[in-house]
Motif scaffolding. Structure first.
Motif, PDB file in Angstrom:
ATOM      1  N   ALA A   2       5.728  15.846  -0.184  1.00  0.00           N
ATOM      2  CA  ALA A   2       5.805  16.826   0.902  1.00  0.00           C
ATOM      3  C   ALA A   2       4.660  16.698   1.895  1.00  0.00           C
ATOM      4  N   ALA A   3       3.571  16.022   1.466  1.00  0.00           N
ATOM      5  CA  ALA A   3       2.415  15.893   2.352  1.00  0.00           C
ATOM      6  C   ALA A   3       2.485  14.647   3.236  1.00  0.00           C
ATOM      7  N   SER A   4       3.535  13.861   3.091  1.00  0.00           N
ATOM      8  CA  SER A   4       3.660  12.629   3.868  1.00  0.00           C
ATOM      9  C   SER A   4       4.275  12.908   5.236  1.00  0.00           C
ATOM     10  N   HIS A   5       3.737  12.262   6.261  1.00  0.00           N
ATOM     11  CA  HIS A   5       4.317  12.358   7.596  1.00  0.00           C
ATOM     12  C   HIS A   5       5.359  11.257   7.822  1.00  0.00           C
ATOM     13  N   VAL A   6       5.580  10.425   6.796  1.00  0.00           N
ATOM     14  CA  VAL A   6       6.500   9.290   6.912  1.00  0.00           C
ATOM     15  C   VAL A   6       7.896   9.655   6.427  1.00  0.00           C
ATOM     16  N   ALA A   7       7.970  10.255   5.248  1.00  0.00           N
ATOM     17  CA  ALA A   7       9.256  10.616   4.647  1.00  0.00           C
ATOM     18  C   ALA A   7       9.012  11.727   3.635  1.00  0.00           C
ATOM     19  N   SER A   8      10.086  12.321   3.155  1.00  0.00           N
ATOM     20  CA  SER A   8       9.950  13.415   2.186  1.00  0.00           C
ATOM     21  C   SER A   8       9.712  12.902   0.770  1.00  0.00           C
ATOM     22  N   THR A   9       9.905  11.602   0.573  1.00  0.00           N
ATOM     23  CA  THR A   9       9.640  10.986  -0.722  1.00  0.00           C
ATOM     24  C   THR A   9       8.653   9.829  -0.547  1.00  0.00           C
ATOM     25  N   LEU A  10       8.164   9.333  -1.657  1.00  0.00           N
ATOM     26  CA  LEU A  10       7.143   8.280  -1.637  1.00  0.00           C
ATOM     27  C   LEU A  10       7.676   6.992  -1.015  1.00  0.00           C
ATOM     28  N   THR A  11       6.871   6.387  -0.151  1.00  0.00           N
ATOM     29  CA  THR A  11       7.225   5.118   0.483  1.00  0.00           C
ATOM     30  C   THR A  11       6.024   4.184   0.434  1.00  0.00           C
ATOM     31  N   ASP A  59       0.844  -1.181   0.000  1.00  0.00           N
ATOM     32  CA  ASP A  59       0.000   0.000   0.000  1.00  0.00           C
ATOM     33  C   ASP A  59       0.890   1.246   0.000  1.00  0.00           C
ATOM     34  N   VAL A  60       0.542   2.222  -0.846  1.00  0.00           N
ATOM     35  CA  VAL A  60       1.316   3.463  -0.898  1.00  0.00           C
ATOM     36  C   VAL A  60       1.005   4.297   0.336  1.00  0.00           C
ATOM     37  N   ASP A  61       2.034   4.713   1.037  1.00  0.00           N
ATOM     38  CA  ASP A  61       1.846   5.499   2.257  1.00  0.00           C
ATOM     39  C   ASP A  61       1.318   6.898   1.929  1.00  0.00           C
ATOM     40  N   ALA A  62       0.260   7.306   2.642  1.00  0.00           N
ATOM     41  CA  ALA A  62      -0.316   8.658   2.522  1.00  0.00           C
ATOM     42  C   ALA A  62      -0.652   9.007   1.082  1.00  0.00           C
ATOM     43  N   PHE A  63      -1.276   8.062   0.380  1.00  0.00           N
ATOM     44  CA  PHE A  63      -1.576   8.308  -1.034  1.00  0.00           C
ATOM     45  C   PHE A  63      -2.692   9.334  -1.201  1.00  0.00           C
ATOM     46  N   ASP A  77      -4.259  14.799  -2.906  1.00  0.00           N
ATOM     47  CA  ASP A  77      -4.781  16.103  -2.495  1.00  0.00           C
ATOM     48  C   ASP A  77      -3.785  17.220  -2.797  1.00  0.00           C
ATOM     49  N   ARG A  78      -2.513  16.928  -2.619  1.00  0.00           N
ATOM     50  CA  ARG A  78      -1.498  17.978  -2.811  1.00  0.00           C
ATOM     51  C   ARG A  78      -1.083  18.138  -4.273  1.00  0.00           C
ATOM     52  N   TYR A  79      -0.883  17.037  -4.968  1.00  0.00           N
ATOM     53  CA  TYR A  79      -0.309  17.098  -6.313  1.00  0.00           C
ATOM     54  C   TYR A  79      -1.337  16.888  -7.431  1.00  0.00           C
ATOM     55  N   GLY A  80      -2.525  16.392  -7.082  1.00  0.00           N
ATOM     56  CA  GLY A  80      -3.564  16.171  -8.088  1.00  0.00           C
ATOM     57  C   GLY A  80      -3.621  14.719  -8.545  1.00  0.00           C
TER      58      GLY A  80
END
Length: 303
Positions: free
Chosen positions: A250-259, A173-177, A182-185
């Protein structure tokens, strides 16, 4: 795309007919030859031809019986069949078509007619297989879709239970998808899912391994003949491959990049009574990965 020549099986007890048809077809197709019904069935079973040119009147086993057996065998049921016969009465042709033949060519045959009909029916075979493939593919990611996963999972589960071979299953599952969309569209979210699919697929090196889009941003991975240690190591590679994409989030509370978060389980000799149990275990461990902070793999080894 597969560019290999399509396979045509010529089954005729007359050596001259076999030779003439083979010479006609060889420049464009892979040609297999059989001189009787038993040989035709054996070659069809072994090579799964796209098309069979089948003589009706053969000794020991006629073409009608060969066709009946081809249709009864799942390995050969999809092969198109054209009867080639000196029996040219309308009722003979109708009988063959009602049994499931795709076409009927009367002897003595005309080379131009044979080539035109062979080309037509092989084109139909290609189109049918393309539609079958599309029916099993997720349109956005080009991974297998849920329907295809369900089919393969049922088969691999039964095989693993019968043979005792390990079977591993993982949910990703993509974290904070939602926050990403919401942020990038949503168009950017779609691009992420396509990049994710490529990264996951690149980690699967065996033909039997299957990655499927299960819904939204969730991917399911089915790993036959793969024990818990191997599966866990592979999922660590998948997580690293996704991280290596360096997709800003940037909207993830996990990391600055996709995880991604991954949960998995492995069928062992005494673990899990049903396929649903194994899937549920992987789902629980995906939930645990999220509860533990995301961006990790949680795995359950077999009992």
């Amino acid at each position: 795309m597969n560019h290999e020549p399509q396979k045509v099986l010529v089954a005729d007890d007359d050596a001259m007919n076999r030779q003439v048809l083979a010479e006609l077809l060889k420049p464009e197709y892979t040609v297999l030859l059989a001189k009787n019904g038993e040989q035709a069935l054996e070659r069809a079973q072994r090579h799964a031809p796209d098309l069979v040119l089948l003589d009706v009147m053969m000794p020991d086993m006629d073409g009608y019986e060969v066709l009946r057996r081809l249709r009864a065998d799942p390995h050969t049921a999809a092969s198109a069949v054209i009867f080639v016969s000196g029996m040219d009465r309308p009722e003979d042709e109708a009988n063959g078509l009602m049994m499931g033949a795709a076409d009927y060519i009367a002897k003595p045959f005309n080379a131009t007619v044979v080539m035109a009909r062979v080309a037509l029916h092989l084109q139909l075979v290609r189109q049918r297989r393309m539609l079958e493939r599309l029916a099993n593919i997720d349109g956005l990611t080009e991974l297998a879709n849920r329907r295809r996963f369900d089919e393969v999972y049922a088969t691999e589960w039964q095989r693993a239970r019968t043979t005792g071979a390990p079977l591993s299953l993982a949910l990703l599952d993509v974290d904070a998808f939602k926050q990403y969309n919401d942020r990038y569209g949503h168009p950017a979210g779609d691009r992420v899912l396509r990049a994710l699919a490529r990264a996951v697929t690149a980690c699967l090196r065996r033909p039997a391994d299957l990655a499927a889009r299960y819904g939204g941003e969730e991917v399911v991975l089915l790993l036959p003949d793969t024990d818990a240690v191997q599966a866990r190591a592979l999922m660590d590679q998948v997580g690293s491959a996704v991280a290596a994409l360096q997709i800003p989030h940037a909207a993830s509370h996990v990391a600055s990049t996709l995880t991604v978060s991954i949960g998995g389980a492995t069928l062992g000799a005494s673990a899990f009574e049903t396929a649903e149990d194994l899937f549920a275990a992987a789902d629980r461990h995906l939930y645990q990965a999220k509860q533990d902070g995301r961006n990790r793999v949680v795995w359950r080894a077999p009992a």
